[in-house]
Write an enzyme that holds these catalytic residues in place. Structure first.
Site, PDB file in Angstrom:
ATOM      1  CE  LYS A 216      -1.664   1.525   4.096  1.00 49.91           C
ATOM      2  NZ  LYS A 216      -1.337   2.918   4.464  1.00 49.91           N
ATOM      3  CG  ASN A 217       2.326   2.658   3.543  1.00 48.52           C
ATOM      4  OD1 ASN A 217       1.159   2.977   3.294  1.00 48.52           O
ATOM      5  ND2 ASN A 217       2.755   2.418   4.774  1.00 48.52           N
TER       6      ASN A 217
ATOM      7  CB  CYS B 153      -3.455  11.506  11.840  1.00 41.94           C
ATOM      8  SG  CYS B 153      -3.098   9.774  11.636  1.00 41.94           S
TER       9      CYS B 153
ATOM     10  NE  ARG C 205       0.837  10.362   9.959  1.00 50.46           N
ATOM     11  CZ  ARG C 205       0.472   9.331   9.204  1.00 50.46           C
ATOM     12  NH1 ARG C 205      -0.694   8.736   9.422  1.00 50.46           N
ATOM     13  NH2 ARG C 205       1.256   8.881   8.248  1.00 50.46           N
TER      14      ARG C 205
ATOM     15  CG  ASP D  69       3.452   1.421   9.449  1.00 48.66           C
ATOM     16  OD1 ASP D  69       3.041   2.290  10.233  1.00 48.66           O
ATOM     17  OD2 ASP D  69       3.724   1.660   8.261  1.00 48.66           O
TER      18      ASP D  69
ATOM     19  NE  ARG E   9      -7.225   4.470   5.872  1.00 43.12           N
ATOM     20  CZ  ARG E   9      -6.333   5.081   6.655  1.00 43.12           C
ATOM     21  NH1 ARG E   9      -6.589   5.248   7.933  1.00 43.12           N
ATOM     22  NH2 ARG E   9      -5.214   5.540   6.158  1.00 43.12           N
TER      23      ARG E   9
HETATM   24  N1  EPU Z   1       7.116  14.395  10.400  1.00 46.39           N
HETATM   25  C1  EPU Z   1       7.331  15.732  10.641  1.00 46.39           C
HETATM   26  N2  EPU Z   1       7.184  16.612   9.612  1.00 46.39           N
HETATM   27  C2  EPU Z   1       6.861  16.215   8.352  1.00 46.39           C
HETATM   28  C3  EPU Z   1       6.650  14.843   8.103  1.00 46.39           C
HETATM   29  C4  EPU Z   1       6.796  13.950   9.157  1.00 46.39           C
HETATM   30  O1  EPU Z   1       7.610  16.139  11.769  1.00 46.39           O
HETATM   31  O2  EPU Z   1       6.764  17.057   7.453  1.00 46.39           O
HETATM   32  C5  EPU Z   1       7.257  13.432  11.507  1.00 46.39           C
HETATM   33  C6  EPU Z   1       5.985  12.641  11.750  1.00 46.39           C
HETATM   34  O3  EPU Z   1       5.073  13.351  12.580  1.00 46.39           O
HETATM   35  C7  EPU Z   1       6.515  11.384  12.388  1.00 46.39           C
HETATM   36  C8  EPU Z   1       7.843  11.176  11.644  1.00 46.39           C
HETATM   37  O4  EPU Z   1       8.187  12.438  11.126  1.00 46.39           O
HETATM   38  O5  EPU Z   1       6.774  11.583  13.746  1.00 46.39           O
HETATM   39  C9  EPU Z   1       7.791  10.151  10.532  1.00 46.39           C
HETATM   40  O6  EPU Z   1       6.681  10.408   9.683  1.00 46.39           O
HETATM   41  P1  EPU Z   1       6.704  10.107   8.131  1.00 46.39           P
HETATM   42  O7  EPU Z   1       6.603  11.386   7.382  1.00 46.39           O
HETATM   43  O8  EPU Z   1       7.845   9.210   7.799  1.00 46.39           O
HETATM   44  O9  EPU Z   1       5.339   9.323   7.942  1.00 46.39           O
HETATM   45  P2  EPU Z   1       4.509   9.311   6.613  1.00 46.39           P
HETATM   46  O10 EPU Z   1       5.433   9.360   5.464  1.00 46.39           O
HETATM   47  O11 EPU Z   1       3.427  10.307   6.681  1.00 46.39           O
HETATM   48  C10 EPU Z   1       4.520   6.754   6.177  1.00 46.39           C
HETATM   49  C11 EPU Z   1       3.499   5.657   6.127  1.00 46.39           C
HETATM   50  C12 EPU Z   1       3.011   5.335   7.537  1.00 46.39           C
HETATM   51  C13 EPU Z   1       4.220   4.953   8.398  1.00 46.39           C
HETATM   52  C14 EPU Z   1       5.257   6.082   8.367  1.00 46.39           C
HETATM   53  C15 EPU Z   1       6.522   5.754   9.130  1.00 46.39           C
HETATM   54  C16 EPU Z   1       2.430   5.966   3.989  1.00 46.39           C
HETATM   55  C17 EPU Z   1       1.190   6.263   3.217  1.00 46.39           C
HETATM   56  N3  EPU Z   1       2.364   6.054   5.301  1.00 46.39           N
HETATM   57  O12 EPU Z   1       3.832   7.886   6.694  1.00 46.39           O
HETATM   58  O13 EPU Z   1       2.151   4.210   7.409  1.00 46.39           O
HETATM   59  O14 EPU Z   1       3.810   4.710   9.718  1.00 46.39           O
HETATM   60  O15 EPU Z   1       5.622   6.379   7.006  1.00 46.39           O
HETATM   61  O16 EPU Z   1       7.110   4.602   8.622  1.00 46.39           O
HETATM   62  O17 EPU Z   1       3.442   5.605   3.421  1.00 46.39           O
HETATM   63  C18 EPU Z   1       0.374   2.793   7.930  1.00 46.39           C
HETATM   64  O18 EPU Z   1       0.562   2.208   6.853  1.00 46.39           O
HETATM   65  O19 EPU Z   1      -0.390   2.322   8.828  1.00 46.39           O
HETATM   66  C19 EPU Z   1       1.042   4.059   8.189  1.00 46.39           C
HETATM   67  C20 EPU Z   1       0.644   4.927   9.118  1.00 46.39           C
END
Ligand code: EPU
Length: 419
Positions: free
Chosen positions: A22-23, A115, A120, A306, A398
């Site tokens: 998915k991701n 969220c 986030r 995750d 989802r």
């Molecule tokens: N963060 C910031 N600023 C940003 C972006 C992120 O402070 O601009 C922080 C977040 O709040 C968090 C950390 O950085 O504390 C990591 O977040 P990240 O941006 O890596 O998360 P994401 O890219 O939004 C993806 C996956 C998540 C998974 C995370 C971490 C997708 C669609 N989602 O989210 O997947 O937990 O990486 O590996 O790829 C799930 O599949 O259940 C899921 C939540």
């Protein structure tokens, strides 16, 4: 709204095939906006989040066709505004920002709301776009990006909580069409980022360093048609391995990549399970002694956030006292209160769960919250005494393709009923 009834006490045995990630699929589908030519993406899982992404792409003007896991997208002419009604349903909608900025030099997309797994922010995505020369405005709940031209830049995307997965992908998608070289330091190393870079490269992008903390991107004038197969979902794989650990005699997952699962396999071995693997499959079986774990979630290649909830479900029974620390999303412990309703003995303090394994959990009505917390409840229910009723099942749909059917094929007894 469907609910799931898990009749506990069945043991699992057999093989289950893992779907596409998915991701990985979400940003890859968004990346098809970067070209006017047709892209074909295979192994796209049938999930509601994917459906939302395809709807957004259609609304942006792309022609989308889908048949059994293969999605064809032709984004010949596109609009640059993504409608709030769809965007608000899925946080990952933000990954259209990078492609829209890259191709059209402008975008208007709603700012994702709160969220359940914590605050986030997307400040790092926006910082990256700004470094490439975009003007970023947040107005009326929307993010507005505008640039006369994009120019390569040096950007550090590491935030307080470590690297950002979607942020790295988003900035990479904008930078592939920027003028000159972009260097992203503090890049996320997740396999999903590598998969996206592979797809972009197949479209004609010039990227090196994917899978490390430093990405180098040499901007090109345009991208072209490409075909791509999405990597297997390492979190679905890990979830079925935990199902095997919790309730299995011997469970094998197929169409998986064991190299993406190293931290999870190490944790399962330490917890007392026997693991064997081939290039594309992993088998788990009990070996008698269950041991406690000290786990800390970390960015890849560390133990994935995750998989944290699913491991909490496993450690809630018969593993002694374990400690699980969440460093990526410190508030991601929604499952704990629900596991306690099933008889788990867990103390939460700050971003750490101390889990005293009990002999057996008992079935109870529980509430699914986020995707992985919901999967954890299904797992906890497998060996529990009696029936567990899991409400708000749409959270599971989802991110897991037919989780009930797949577990039933291994011998579980799970019913899906209309609430
Ligand atoms: N963060 C910031 N600023 C940003 C972006 C992120 O402070 O601009 C922080 C977040 O709040 C968090 C950390 O950085 O504390 C990591 O977040 P990240 O941006 O890596 O998360 P994401 O890219 O939004 C993806 C996956 C998540 C998974 C995370 C971490 C997708 C669609 N989602 O989210 O997947 O937990 O990486 O590996 O790829 C799930 O599949 O259940 C899921 C939540």
């Amino acid at each position: 709204m469907d609910k799931i009834l898990v009749h506990g006490g069945r043991s699992l045995e057999g093989q289950v095939r893992i779907g596409g990630s998915k991701n990985s699929a979400l940003p890859i589908l968004a990346a098809t906006l970067l070209t006017k030519e047709k892209c074909v993406i295979d192994c796209v899982p049938d999930l509601s989040d994917i459906h939302y992404m395809l709807t957004i792409l259609s609304q942006l003007g792309a022609e989308v066709e889908r048949a059994s896991g293969v999605v064809q997208i032709l984004a010949e002419k596109i609009r640059t505004e993504a409608p709030y009604e769809i965007v608000r349903k899925m946080r990952a909608s933000v990954c259209v920002l990078g492609p829209l900025l890259g191709r059209e030099k402008k975008a208007k997309v709603s700012l994702p709301g709160g969220c359940v797994i914590g605050d986030r922010p997307i400040d790092l995505h926006l910082k990256g776009f700004e470094a490439l020369g975009a003007k970023v405005t947040v107005k009326g709940g929307d993010i507005l990006l505008e640039a006369s031209r994009l120019r390569g830049a040096r950007i550090n995307l590491r935030g307080r909580q470590g690297p950002t997965v979607l942020g790295t992908g988003n900035v990479m998608m904008a930078a592939v069409l920027a003028e000159g070289e972009t260097v992203i330091e503090g890049a996320a190393e997740e396999p999903e980022v590598v998969d996206l870079a592979d797809f972009l490269t197949a479209m004609g992008a010039r990227i090196s360093g994917a899978g490390t903390q430093r990405l180098e991107i040499e901007g090109v004038k345009e991208l072209h048609a490409a075909k791509h197969t999405v990597i297997p979902d390492r979190i679905e794989a890990g979830t079925f391995l935990v199902a095997g650990a919790i309730a299995g005699k011997k469970v094998t997952i197929t169409r998986t990549n064991p190299r993406h699962l190293e931290a999870v396999l190490t944790a399962l071995t330490t917890a007392g399970f026997e693991i064997s693997h081939t290039e594309e499959s992993v088998t788990i079986s009990p070996n008698g002694s269950r041991k406690p774990l000290h786990l800390e979630t970390l960015p890849y290649p560390g133990f994935p956030t995750d998989m944290q909830a699913q491991f909490c479900a496993m450690l809630a029974t018969r593993h002694g006292t374990s400690v699980v620390t969440e460093t990526v999303f410190p508030q991601r412990f929604m499952h704990v209160a629900e596991l306690k309703r099933m008889g788990a003995n867990i103390e939460l303090s700050d971003h750490r769960a101390t889990i005293h394994g009990v002999e057996q959990l008992s079935g109870a009505p529980v509430m699914a919250s986020d995707l992985r917390a919901s999967a954890a409840l299904v797992l906890a229910a497998l060996p529990a005494d009696g029936v567990t009723e899991i409400n708000r099942v749409y959270h599971i749909d989802r991110g897991y393709e037919r989780i009930d059917e797949k577990l039933n094929s291994l011998g579980a007894h799970i019913e899906r009923v209309k609430a």
